[in-house]
Write a protein that holds these residues in place. Structure first.
Motif, PDB file in Angstrom:
ATOM      1  N   ALA A   1       0.859  -1.183   0.000  1.00  0.00           N
ATOM      2  CA  ALA A   1       0.000   0.000   0.000  1.00  0.00           C
ATOM      3  C   ALA A   1       0.894   1.231   0.000  1.00  0.00           C
ATOM      4  O   ALA A   1       1.817   1.334   0.813  1.00  0.00           O
ATOM      5  N   VAL A   2       0.649   2.129  -0.930  1.00  0.00           N
ATOM      6  CA  VAL A   2       1.399   3.376  -1.032  1.00  0.00           C
ATOM      7  C   VAL A   2       0.394   4.511  -0.957  1.00  0.00           C
ATOM      8  O   VAL A   2      -0.567   4.549  -1.726  1.00  0.00           O
ATOM      9  N   VAL A   3       0.598   5.434  -0.023  1.00  0.00           N
ATOM     10  CA  VAL A   3      -0.252   6.613   0.076  1.00  0.00           C
ATOM     11  C   VAL A   3       0.631   7.826  -0.167  1.00  0.00           C
ATOM     12  O   VAL A   3       1.647   8.009   0.499  1.00  0.00           O
ATOM     13  N   LEU A   4       0.251   8.626  -1.165  1.00  0.00           N
ATOM     14  CA  LEU A   4       0.928   9.883  -1.460  1.00  0.00           C
ATOM     15  C   LEU A   4      -0.012  10.999  -1.029  1.00  0.00           C
ATOM     16  O   LEU A   4      -1.130  11.100  -1.521  1.00  0.00           O
ATOM     17  N   ARG A   5       0.426  11.808  -0.077  1.00  0.00           N
ATOM     18  CA  ARG A   5      -0.415  12.899   0.449  1.00  0.00           C
ATOM     19  C   ARG A   5       0.234  14.230   0.099  1.00  0.00           C
ATOM     20  O   ARG A   5       1.394  14.459   0.432  1.00  0.00           O
TER      21      ARG A   5
END
Length: 134
Positions: free
Chosen positions: A69-73
């Protein structure tokens, strides 16, 4: 117009990176059977100057492999279009990092040989030659 069914291979490719857009963030679920963890980390590293990056491991028993899982914020408010563009850029960078890894592995022996040769020839005269010269 009628809908056209996509071949199974195209559906598999689209499942390699699952994209979910939310407020100031885009979330990826990357299939590790296609992209190794070090490839995902290399791609994520290149996004550090643009946004906050969060990585986590997901369990996915249906495909027989795991998912990352990759989250870019984003640091500031942005549009859904900009988030989707960031998702596309991340997907492109996954391909770039995967190719870099393949090329690096293919050329590892050549690099080692060149470095060994350079270091060996840079030694200069041996200590025996120095003692004989005195």
């Amino acid at each position: 117009m009628s809908e056209v069914a996509l071949p199974e291979s195209v559906s598999r490719i689209e499942d390699a990176v699952r994209i979910d857009v939310g407020e100031r963030r885009v979330r990826f679920s990357v299939d590790e059977t296609i992209y190794d963890l070090d490839v995902v980390m290399g791609a994520a590293y290149l996004f550090l100057d643009r946004c906050y990056v969060f990585l986590d491991r997901e369990a996915d028993s249906s495909s027989g492999g795991g998912r990352v899982a990759v989250v870019l914020r984003t640091r500031e408010a942005t549009t859904d279009e900009a988030l989707m563009a960031m998702a596309g850029n991340f997907s492109n960078e996954l391909l770039n990092q995967a190719l870099r890894k393949q090329i690096g592995e293919a050329n590892a022996k050549v690099r080692e040989f060149i470095m060994a040769r350079a270091l060996f020839s840079a030694e200069g005269p041996s200590t025996i030659d120095k003692l004989l010269a005195e």
